[in-house]
Design a protein around this motif. Structure first.
Motif, PDB file in Angstrom:
ATOM      1  N   ASP A  62       0.822  -1.204   0.000  1.00 53.85           N
ATOM      2  CA  ASP A  62       0.000   0.000   0.000  1.00 53.85           C
ATOM      3  C   ASP A  62       0.855   1.251   0.000  1.00 53.85           C
ATOM      4  O   ASP A  62       0.503   2.248  -0.622  1.00 53.85           O
ATOM      5  N   THR A  65       2.021   1.918  -3.507  1.00 58.47           N
ATOM      6  CA  THR A  65       0.900   2.418  -4.307  1.00 58.47           C
ATOM      7  C   THR A  65       0.620   3.876  -3.983  1.00 58.47           C
ATOM      8  O   THR A  65       0.399   4.692  -4.883  1.00 58.47           O
ATOM      9  N   LYS A  87      -6.092   7.543  -1.147  1.00 62.11           N
ATOM     10  CA  LYS A  87      -5.393   7.432   0.125  1.00 62.11           C
ATOM     11  C   LYS A  87      -6.314   6.856   1.206  1.00 62.11           C
ATOM     12  O   LYS A  87      -5.916   5.982   1.963  1.00 62.11           O
ATOM     13  N   LEU A  90      -6.701   3.143   0.680  1.00 60.86           N
ATOM     14  CA  LEU A  90      -5.520   2.345   1.009  1.00 60.86           C
ATOM     15  C   LEU A  90      -5.253   2.279   2.510  1.00 60.86           C
ATOM     16  O   LEU A  90      -4.749   1.285   3.011  1.00 60.86           O
TER      17      LEU A  90
END
Length: 92
Positions: A62, A65, A87, A90
């Motif tokens: 995460d 990413t 955001k 995640l």
């Protein structure tokens, strides 16, 4: 299978099937082919599970990413709203 019958066949087949399923599941969660690693687990048994367990994660975490989305935000490819939405997805 190699002259094995009845209980001997089951005693060998069941652990190999368990290793096949385990190695396939572990590898697919890391972004690799389930089928390839299930076959590896079926052929090699516990070695296939160990190989799948030590593989690096192809998908990235995460944090990786989120950094990619931050770069897209800084380049103006996505908006602040899009970044904030991703955001929040995640970081749950």
């Amino acid at each position: 299978m190699f002259g094995l019958k009845g209980p001997e066949f089951i005693i060998i087949l069941v652990p190999l099937a368990v290793c096949a399923i385990a190695s396939g599941n572990i590898a697919s969660k890391k972004g690799y082919s389930y089928s390839a690693f299930a076959l590896l687990g079926l052929i090699t048994g516990l070695i296939g599970v160990i190989v799948a367990a030590v593989l690096p994660d192809k998908r990235g975490g995460d944090a990786d990413t989120l950094l990619k989305y931050k770069e897209l935000l800084e380049k103006g490819v996505i908006t602040q709203e899009e970044f904030d939405k991703k955001k929040s997805e995640l970081i749950k």
